[in-house]
Design an enzyme around this catalytic site. Structure first.
Site, PDB file in Angstrom:
ATOM      1  N   ARG A  78       0.854  -1.189   0.000  1.00  0.00           N
ATOM      2  CA  ARG A  78       0.000   0.000   0.000  1.00  0.00           C
ATOM      3  C   ARG A  78       0.889   1.238   0.000  1.00  0.00           C
ATOM      4  O   ARG A  78       1.743   1.388   0.876  1.00  0.00           O
ATOM      5  CB  ARG A  78      -0.924   0.007   1.226  1.00  0.00           C
ATOM      6  CG  ARG A  78      -1.782   1.262   1.297  1.00  0.00           C
ATOM      7  CD  ARG A  78      -2.757   1.257   2.481  1.00  0.00           C
ATOM      8  NE  ARG A  78      -3.417   2.557   2.535  1.00  0.00           N
ATOM      9  CZ  ARG A  78      -3.259   3.457   3.494  1.00  0.00           C
ATOM     10  NH1 ARG A  78      -2.473   3.186   4.528  1.00  0.00           N
ATOM     11  NH2 ARG A  78      -3.870   4.617   3.442  1.00  0.00           N
ATOM     12  N   HIS A 122      -2.552  11.361   0.418  1.00  0.00           N
ATOM     13  CA  HIS A 122      -2.068  11.166   1.781  1.00  0.00           C
ATOM     14  C   HIS A 122      -1.467  12.487   2.253  1.00  0.00           C
ATOM     15  O   HIS A 122      -0.267  12.586   2.536  1.00  0.00           O
ATOM     16  CB  HIS A 122      -1.044  10.023   1.833  1.00  0.00           C
ATOM     17  CG  HIS A 122      -0.847   9.440   3.197  1.00  0.00           C
ATOM     18  ND1 HIS A 122      -0.943   8.085   3.464  1.00  0.00           N
ATOM     19  CD2 HIS A 122      -0.556  10.023   4.381  1.00  0.00           C
ATOM     20  CE1 HIS A 122      -0.707   7.871   4.750  1.00  0.00           C
ATOM     21  NE2 HIS A 122      -0.456   9.026   5.330  1.00  0.00           N
ATOM     22  N   GLU A 167      -7.188   9.065   5.882  1.00  0.00           N
ATOM     23  CA  GLU A 167      -7.436   9.804   7.126  1.00  0.00           C
ATOM     24  C   GLU A 167      -7.814  11.270   6.908  1.00  0.00           C
ATOM     25  O   GLU A 167      -7.105  12.186   7.328  1.00  0.00           O
ATOM     26  CB  GLU A 167      -6.214   9.703   8.044  1.00  0.00           C
ATOM     27  CG  GLU A 167      -5.854   8.279   8.415  1.00  0.00           C
ATOM     28  CD  GLU A 167      -4.711   8.172   9.404  1.00  0.00           C
ATOM     29  OE1 GLU A 167      -4.526   7.083   9.976  1.00  0.00           O
ATOM     30  OE2 GLU A 167      -3.999   9.184   9.631  1.00  0.00           O
ATOM     31  N   ASN A 293      -7.840   2.443   9.665  1.00  0.00           N
ATOM     32  CA  ASN A 293      -6.558   2.613  10.350  1.00  0.00           C
ATOM     33  C   ASN A 293      -6.827   2.677  11.842  1.00  0.00           C
ATOM     34  O   ASN A 293      -7.608   3.527  12.291  1.00  0.00           O
ATOM     35  CB  ASN A 293      -5.863   3.906   9.908  1.00  0.00           C
ATOM     36  CG  ASN A 293      -5.425   3.880   8.457  1.00  0.00           C
ATOM     37  OD1 ASN A 293      -5.540   2.865   7.786  1.00  0.00           O
ATOM     38  ND2 ASN A 293      -4.914   5.001   7.982  1.00  0.00           N
ATOM     39  N   TYR A 295      -4.963   2.741  15.734  1.00  0.00           N
ATOM     40  CA  TYR A 295      -3.762   2.864  16.564  1.00  0.00           C
ATOM     41  C   TYR A 295      -4.067   2.897  18.059  1.00  0.00           C
ATOM     42  O   TYR A 295      -3.274   2.414  18.863  1.00  0.00           O
ATOM     43  CB  TYR A 295      -2.995   4.139  16.200  1.00  0.00           C
ATOM     44  CG  TYR A 295      -2.326   4.084  14.854  1.00  0.00           C
ATOM     45  CD1 TYR A 295      -1.122   3.410  14.676  1.00  0.00           C
ATOM     46  CD2 TYR A 295      -2.905   4.681  13.749  1.00  0.00           C
ATOM     47  CE1 TYR A 295      -0.503   3.358  13.439  1.00  0.00           C
ATOM     48  CE2 TYR A 295      -2.297   4.635  12.502  1.00  0.00           C
ATOM     49  CZ  TYR A 295      -1.098   3.974  12.350  1.00  0.00           C
ATOM     50  OH  TYR A 295      -0.499   3.910  11.126  1.00  0.00           O
ATOM     51  N   GLU A 347      -3.853   0.430   8.111  1.00  0.00           N
ATOM     52  CA  GLU A 347      -2.702   0.822   8.932  1.00  0.00           C
ATOM     53  C   GLU A 347      -2.898   0.314  10.348  1.00  0.00           C
ATOM     54  O   GLU A 347      -3.978   0.407  10.915  1.00  0.00           O
ATOM     55  CB  GLU A 347      -2.510   2.347   8.989  1.00  0.00           C
ATOM     56  CG  GLU A 347      -1.977   2.980   7.736  1.00  0.00           C
ATOM     57  CD  GLU A 347      -1.753   4.477   7.910  1.00  0.00           C
ATOM     58  OE1 GLU A 347      -1.480   4.925   9.051  1.00  0.00           O
ATOM     59  OE2 GLU A 347      -1.850   5.208   6.911  1.00  0.00           O
ATOM     60  N   TRP A 393       1.808  -0.778   9.334  1.00  0.00           N
ATOM     61  CA  TRP A 393       2.458   0.518   9.211  1.00  0.00           C
ATOM     62  C   TRP A 393       3.658   0.530  10.150  1.00  0.00           C
ATOM     63  O   TRP A 393       3.497   0.344  11.338  1.00  0.00           O
ATOM     64  CB  TRP A 393       1.492   1.651   9.578  1.00  0.00           C
ATOM     65  CG  TRP A 393       2.122   2.987   9.323  1.00  0.00           C
ATOM     66  CD1 TRP A 393       2.881   3.721  10.191  1.00  0.00           C
ATOM     67  CD2 TRP A 393       2.102   3.725   8.096  1.00  0.00           C
ATOM     68  NE1 TRP A 393       3.330   4.865   9.597  1.00  0.00           N
ATOM     69  CE2 TRP A 393       2.874   4.898   8.303  1.00  0.00           C
ATOM     70  CE3 TRP A 393       1.535   3.510   6.855  1.00  0.00           C
ATOM     71  CZ2 TRP A 393       3.070   5.847   7.306  1.00  0.00           C
ATOM     72  CZ3 TRP A 393       1.718   4.456   5.871  1.00  0.00           C
ATOM     73  CH2 TRP A 393       2.480   5.615   6.112  1.00  0.00           C
ATOM     74  N   TRP A 401       5.931  13.259   9.736  1.00  0.00           N
ATOM     75  CA  TRP A 401       5.192  14.510   9.757  1.00  0.00           C
ATOM     76  C   TRP A 401       5.828  15.549  10.687  1.00  0.00           C
ATOM     77  O   TRP A 401       7.016  15.772  10.610  1.00  0.00           O
ATOM     78  CB  TRP A 401       3.715  14.235  10.042  1.00  0.00           C
ATOM     79  CG  TRP A 401       3.158  13.199   9.105  1.00  0.00           C
ATOM     80  CD1 TRP A 401       2.749  11.943   9.407  1.00  0.00           C
ATOM     81  CD2 TRP A 401       3.013  13.315   7.675  1.00  0.00           C
ATOM     82  NE1 TRP A 401       2.348  11.259   8.277  1.00  0.00           N
ATOM     83  CE2 TRP A 401       2.500  12.070   7.197  1.00  0.00           C
ATOM     84  CE3 TRP A 401       3.270  14.331   6.744  1.00  0.00           C
ATOM     85  CZ2 TRP A 401       2.238  11.836   5.844  1.00  0.00           C
ATOM     86  CZ3 TRP A 401       3.009  14.094   5.389  1.00  0.00           C
ATOM     87  CH2 TRP A 401       2.499  12.875   4.965  1.00  0.00           C
TER      88      TRP A 401
END
Length: 442
Positions: A78, A122, A167, A293, A295, A347, A393, A401
């Protein structure tokens, strides 16, 4: 005797990256600047003072990276396309040198028998579009649809799946809400309007891509989490309900129910979005898949200071709570609330303070994290959630970032001075785990 296998033999295993975080070559071969190029170059925006100018130099080292991917036993990769690499102004002329790069990348993946899962956006909007208002300008949604159609026209028969956005919650709330991310704007009303234009652009892009006759599966990738009240108090429960409404439901309801959640709309009040007639009909295009995704969870406490989360497994190097059971809870909640297409976990992973020691990167914390989340995923699937794949991920340590290079999410260690790649222990574990899933139980 081996343990039962919770994943079918046609389950897709993969790794994931994004263009700005790994490609580098920020101004080569006709690429235009993106909002993240501009954001990094302002100074004072990135914690370690770095930029994405070189990153992992994937633009020049993609063959080496595809070889790495192939060595991990995964089925698919991906990745995202840098819009300003293929269309420097975000409108008008296409940059053939940019498209040639992705053409070569797809060739390399095909040579290794790896599926391609592409994300169109993205977070790296062409700066030229930002100069005309960016996602706050409704016209950007139409420019995005033009871009999506061109990509589908060129590559739509060579790509397994295309996601419109990754996202959009982050693009809106971190880019326009608190200025943490590019383009660095802090205005609540703007953030909410941007979220609507992002959803509109998704729907327009879905229509445009379908019109090309592409054989790729089409969908969107949303970051999602459960929201748990810290106590049974009315205040904590209300906080949790609102958090879920303005994060998960805010993006899911328009796609699947043709409206925004009333609880969130009331909370936004005068900051609510301008929605034109027909917008929800555009946004609600049928999806071939939903990317999720995951987390962490939101832990909602109205107390000052807030209560410490209970029931988790510690914290990652990002300071995010490790709460694997939240993945099960989230997927079951989505199944109850929406008529879902097949899901991919697009992710899941952790930042860890990794070190290269005698040629090896021991990251047992990451192995535990992945193992626990895969167990949580299996539990959801056993209860009827249709999940078709899992993308870890991230493949590489990369430009994280506004944290720059200070945080390492990769299962492959990158020495940024030499660009040397080294498989971490977690990469070897993941490789062997996948191999085990493909064996027929005795």
């Amino acid at each position: 005797m081996r343990e039962p296998h919770p994943f079918s033999t046609d389950f897709t295993w993969g790794v994931a990256t994004s263009a700005f975080q790994i490609e580098g070559a920020w101004a080569e071969d006709g690429k235009g600047p993106s909002i993240w190029d501009a954001f990094c170059h302002q100074g004072g925006k990135i914690i370690d003072g770095s930029t994405g100018d070189v990153a992992c130099d994937h633009y020049h080292r993609y063959r080496e990276d595809v070889d790495l991917i192939s060595s991990l036993n995964v089925d698919a990769y991906r990745f995202s396309m840098a819009w300003s690499r293929v269309q420097p102004e975000g409108r008008g002329a296409w940059n053939e040198a940019g498209f040639d790069f992705y053409d070569r990348l797809l060739d390399a993946l095909q040579e290794k028998g790896l599926g391609a899962h592409l994300t169109l956006y993205h977070w790296d909007l062409p700066q030229a579009l930002q100069d005309h208002g960016g996602w706050l300008n409704r016209d950007t949604a139409y420019r995005f649809a033009d871009y999506a159609a061109e990509v589908a026209r060129r590559f739509g028969d060579r790509i397994d799946a295309i996601a419109t956005h990754n996202e959009p919650w982050c693009s809106a709330n971190l880019g326009y809400g608190n200025a943490q991310f590019a383009p660095g704007i802090a205005d609540k009303k703007s953030a909410i309007q941007v979220s609507h234009h992002l959803l509109l652009s998704h729907g327009l892009a879905m229509q445009a891509m379908r019109a090309t006759g592409t054989t790729a599966k089409l969908g969107i990738v949303l970051n999602q989490w459960t929201a748990d009240p810290a106590t049974t108090s009315e205040a904590d429960r209300a906080m949790a309900e609102l958090e879920y409404a303005r994060s998960v439901q805010w993006f899911m309801d328009p796609i699947f129910k043709g409206r925004y959640p009333e609880l969130a709309l009331r909370a936004h009040g005068e900051h609510g979005p301008e929605v034109l007639a027909g917008d929800f009909g555009i946004i609600g295009q049928p999806l071939d898949f939903l990317g999720v995704n995951y987390y962490f969870r939101a832990y909602c406490s109205a107390e000052t200071p807030p209560r410490t989360p209970q029931g988790g497994q510690g914290y990652t190097d990002m300071g995010w709570e490790i709460y694997p059971q939240g993945l099960t809870e989230l997927l079951l909640a989505l199944k109850r609330e929406y008529a879902l297409p097949p899901i991919y976990i697009t992710e899941n992973g952790m930042a860890n303070a990794d070190s290269l020691i005698d040629g090896r990167v021991p990251d047992s914390a990451r192995i535990a994290y992945i193992s626990q989340h895969l167990a949580a995923l299996a539990a959801a699937m056993e209860q009827g959630v249709d999940v078709r794949g899992y993308f870890l991920w991230s493949l590489l340590d990369n430009f994280e970032w506004n944290s720059g290079y200070a945080k390492r999410f990769g299962i492959v260690h990158v020495d940024y001075a030499t660009q040397q790649r080294t498989l971490k222990d977690s990469a070897i574990w993941y490789r062997d785990f996948i191999a085990g899933q493909r064996q027929v139980p005795a």
